[in-house]
Design a protein around this motif. Structure first.
Motif, mmCIF file in Angstrom:
data_model
loop_
_atom_site.group_PDB
_atom_site.id
_atom_site.type_symbol
_atom_site.label_atom_id
_atom_site.label_comp_id
_atom_site.label_asym_id
_atom_site.label_seq_id
_atom_site.Cartn_x
_atom_site.Cartn_y
_atom_site.Cartn_z
ATOM 1 N N TRP A 1 -4.851 3.201 -6.870
ATOM 2 C CA TRP A 1 -5.932 3.102 -5.574
ATOM 3 C C TRP A 1 -6.583 2.018 -5.562
ATOM 4 C CZ3 TRP A 1 -6.091 6.706 -2.087
ATOM 5 C CH2 TRP A 1 -5.434 8.033 -2.148
ATOM 6 N N MET B 1 -5.448 -3.298 1.159
ATOM 7 C CA MET B 1 -6.042 -2.991 2.459
ATOM 8 C C MET B 1 -6.822 -4.454 2.787
ATOM 9 S SD MET B 1 -7.622 0.389 4.085
ATOM 10 C CE MET B 1 -8.929 0.201 2.993
ATOM 11 N N GLY B 2 -7.913 -4.825 1.972
ATOM 12 C CA GLY B 2 -8.675 -5.788 2.251
ATOM 13 C C GLY B 2 -8.041 -6.913 2.819
ATOM 14 N N ILE C 1 0.954 3.817 -2.976
ATOM 15 C CA ILE C 1 0.440 5.304 -2.984
ATOM 16 C C ILE C 1 1.500 6.507 -2.865
ATOM 17 C CG2 ILE C 1 -0.825 7.047 -1.179
ATOM 18 C CD1 ILE C 1 -2.734 4.843 -2.010
ATOM 19 N N LEU C 2 2.806 5.914 -2.523
ATOM 20 C CA LEU C 2 3.920 6.870 -2.709
ATOM 21 C C LEU C 2 4.447 6.939 -4.245
ATOM 22 C CD1 LEU C 2 5.653 8.169 -0.490
ATOM 23 C CD2 LEU C 2 7.233 6.528 -0.834
ATOM 24 N N VAL D 1 1.922 9.382 -5.714
ATOM 25 C CA VAL D 1 2.394 10.900 -5.177
ATOM 26 C C VAL D 1 3.415 11.403 -6.220
ATOM 27 C CG1 VAL D 1 3.244 12.515 -3.532
ATOM 28 C CG2 VAL D 1 1.557 10.532 -3.016
ATOM 29 N N ILE E 1 0.952 -1.090 -0.069
ATOM 30 C CA ILE E 1 -0.002 0.072 -0.088
ATOM 31 C C ILE E 1 0.834 1.178 -0.068
ATOM 32 C CG2 ILE E 1 -1.752 1.447 1.209
ATOM 33 C CD1 ILE E 1 -2.729 -1.496 2.691
ATOM 34 N N PHE E 2 1.706 1.179 1.022
ATOM 35 C CA PHE E 2 2.769 2.313 0.995
ATOM 36 C C PHE E 2 3.450 2.496 -0.290
ATOM 37 C CE2 PHE E 2 7.426 3.153 2.035
ATOM 38 C CZ PHE E 2 7.320 4.570 2.161
ATOM 39 N N ALA F 1 -4.384 -0.696 -4.066
ATOM 40 C CA ALA F 1 -3.922 -0.502 -2.786
ATOM 41 C C ALA F 1 -5.335 -0.730 -1.757
ATOM 42 C CB ALA F 1 -3.754 1.123 -2.628
ATOM 43 N N GLY F 2 -6.421 -0.487 -2.486
ATOM 44 C CA GLY F 2 -7.821 -0.875 -1.512
ATOM 45 C C GLY F 2 -7.756 -2.552 -1.529
ATOM 46 N N TYR F 3 -7.597 -3.245 -2.678
ATOM 47 C CA TYR F 3 -7.446 -4.621 -2.570
ATOM 48 C C TYR F 3 -6.384 -5.217 -1.533
ATOM 49 C CZ TYR F 3 -9.980 -4.463 -6.693
ATOM 50 O OH TYR F 3 -11.049 -4.226 -7.771
#
Lengths: 182, 434
Positions: A53, A60-61, A35-36, A39, A31-32, A56-58
């Motif tokens: 996104w 997080m799940g 997202i980085l 950016v 995820i980190f 990263a969502g998956y």
């Protein structure tokens, strides 16, 4: 819970939880990283990574589900202990039995719910409605594996309770002090 | 009360009272209720859908990242640097070094989203330093308990992320709204410490020789990393370069860089921080999943409408409603951890408060203050437990020491109820840029 347990189910659950914990940590790094990268890509390279996104969502799940078993093992999941702390030991044990049986039922439901959703999406070939068009069964399958470990760890917790132990509790050592509270 | 509401309350009280893990208790209650009242509906499909949608919702991504950042910073030497950087500046104030706890918490809160992390990180150094210097034990512990809760009010804030997702409000606006009340609250704590020290000089340690301006300037070097980190997180967010989630990733990068630069962080430590953060995120994630699932079920069964109707029938004035909610949440906060308490009650209280004419952002800040109070009320208060582990004092003693700060929080909550502009002014100034 540091004492060696001979019960093979408890051993299996603890080993599975350890692996799941490592995988959850990798999801967090993922995820980190995503997202980085987004950016940097957007601000310095002038384009957006479209799938960051979604993925990263998956992740997080997967992180939530894979982290659940190890969190249960170490008593990270919070419980309301206010009542538990004032009742006699016998009743406390009965409450732990009740809590772990409810826990078994709910974690089994969670595993069943996600597992059958993943299976159905696999059969139907459903993809996400976003640009990445990810086959949904892939993240859901990982989540189902996490749910299975969660359930397995719940079985281990229940066995611990039935063999006379208390449920692992993050603030078990504080319960003695709670008598003084208020 | 309808049958559904009664069964809901009974089931919740039974499961949570028995000590079922909160996230699982919420899912179980929702599942039980829905199967009972909609026996033909596919409850497992509803659960799977809500679980998947919530757990993978991009809006929540900031949560694990801020938790990760706090776990990395906890392993750094940031708190030593805060202490040595701030100590020379507070010597002349009444209350002297006791203010370091407040200022350090305020600064750390600006890079951390959680109050337990703020309390643990700041308290690691300040408690030993202040107690060794002869500061009053009650004052040191109480001020740490109070100031540590600033972690939730001063952005970034895990509670605001959760509230923003559940209430469908801009997380950035909530973050901005927390700034003024946060600084006011920190100021009130410092004021209290000053007044206590004037009334009873024995509560502070002996005076230290004044420092020269040179020494003061030199001490600022220690604050550099924190200030840089605040600049990176806040600056990227308010400068429009990054969303709150992206700022969290920048923060993780910054925290890692500081840790490696100080040589206090190893790759092994980073991995351990990730595992710890994963477990904490999972715990919070499950509470959110449970709350979302339960509130969807309750929505189907019309429970929030019913309870809201009954409270409306009491014909409370807006201020009366706020008072009732304040008392309700303080009581709930004593037996429950604050975040679970608001997540659980939000589907019912949010529509009520909106109908009474309050603003969504305002209510978010109100709830953050309420959660902060819950953090320091026994028997269940996370900050109390953190401090107990730090200093070895009993939870009851910590709670008594924190009581004056609890009263200050109540006063602060009343203040924002009377003057909502304290909360809404700054976001309204900056809203156009968003």
């Amino acid at each position: 819970m540091e004492t060696p347990m001979l019960n093979p189910i408890v051993q299996l659950a603890d080993r599975a939880s350890k692996v799941a914990g490592s995988l959850a940590a990798l999801c967090l790094f993922g995820i980190f990283g995503l997202i980085l990268s987004e950016v940097f890509a957007r601000n310095f390279l002038g384009y957006s990574i479209r799938f960051s996104w979604d993925f990263a969502g998956y992740l997080m799940g997967a992180l939530f589900l894979l982290g659940a078993g190890p969190a249960l093992r170490e008593g990270v999941h919070v419980r309301v202990t206010a009542l538990r702390d004032v009742v006699p030991d016998k009743l406390k044990w009965l409450m732990d039995v009740g809590a772990s049986l409810v826990g078994l039922l709910v974690t089994a439901l969670i595993f069943w719910a996600i597992g059958s959703m993943a299976w159905l999406n696999f059969l139907r070939g459903t993809t996400s409605a976003t640009v990445s068009a990810t086959p949904l069964w892939i993240p859901q399958c990982v989540m189902a594996i996490g749910a299975a470990v969660f359930f397995l760890q719940m079985v281990a917790q229940t066995l611990r309770v039935f063999s006379g132990h208390e449920l692992t509790n993050a603030d078990a050592e504080d319960t003695a002090a709670r008598g003084d509270a208020k | 009360m309808s049958k559904a509401t009664l069964i809901l309350l009974g089931l919740l009280a039974m499961l949570l009272g028995m000590g079922v893990w909160i996230g699982l208790g919420l899912i179980g209650t929702g599942y039980g209720l829905f199967s009972l009242f909609r026996p033909n509906a596919p409850t497992d499909k509803l659960l799977a859908q809500q679980l998947f949608n919530t757990a993978t919702s991009p809006a929540l991504l900031a949560l694990p990242l801020y938790i990760f950042m706090a776990d990395i910073l906890f392993r750094s030497r940031l708190s030593e640097m805060l202490f040595t950087g701030l100590a020379p500046w507070t010597r002349w104030l009444p209350g002297r070094l006791s203010h370091v706890t407040i200022i350090a918490s305020t600064l750390f809160a600006a890079v951390s989203g959680s109050s337990a992390a703020t309390t643990a990180t700041v308290g690691k150094i300040t408690t030993t330093e202040l107690l060794n210097r002869g500061y009053d034990r009650k004052l040191v512990i109480g001020s740490l308990a109070g100031a540590g809760t600033l972690g939730f009010l001063i952005p970034p804030s895990v509670i605001m992320i959760i509230y923003g997702v559940l209430a469908e409000e801009s997380i950035l606006k909530l973050f901005i709204a927390g700034v003024v009340p946060g600084i006011l609250l920190a100021g009130s704590y410092s004021l209290y410490l000053g007044v206590r020290a004037i009334l009873d000089p024995s509560v502070t340690g002996p005076p230290l020789p004044p420092t020269t301006f040179r020494e003061k300037l030199h001490s600022l070097i220690g604050l550099g990393p924190v200030v840089l980190l605040i600049g990176a997180v806040m600056g990227s967010m308010y400068g429009g370069i990054a969303s709150p989630t992206e700022a969290a990733a920048v923060g993780v990068l910054g925290a890692t860089a500081i840790g490696f630069a100080q040589r206090s962080l190893t790759l092994r430590g980073l991995y351990e921080a990730a595992i710890q953060a994963a477990k904490t995120s999972s715990m919070i994630g499950f509470i959110i999943i449970g709350a979302v699932f339960l509130s969807v079920v309750l929505g189907y069964l019309g429970v929030p409408r019913e309870i809201a109707g009954q409270i409306k029938a009491l014909n409370l004035s807006p201020m009366g409603l706020v008072l009732v909610l304040l008392v309700f949440y303080i009581i709930l906060g004593t037996i429950m951890e604050g975040m679970s308490a608001i997540v659980l009650t939000l589907p019912i209280t949010l529509p009520l408060i909106l109908a009474a004419g309050y603003d969504k952002i305002w209510f978010g800040i109100f709830l953050v203050l309420v959660v902060e109070m819950a953090q320091i009320t026994p028997p269940v208060g996370f900050n109390l437990i953190v401090i107990q582990r730090l200093t070895g004092d009993k939870v009851g003693q910590v709670a008594r020491a924190a009581f004056p700060f609890f009263l200050i929080m109540i006063a602060m909550t009343m203040l924002i109820a009377i003057f909502p502009e304290i909360v809404t002014w700054l976001p309204s100034k900056t809203a156009t840029r968003n």
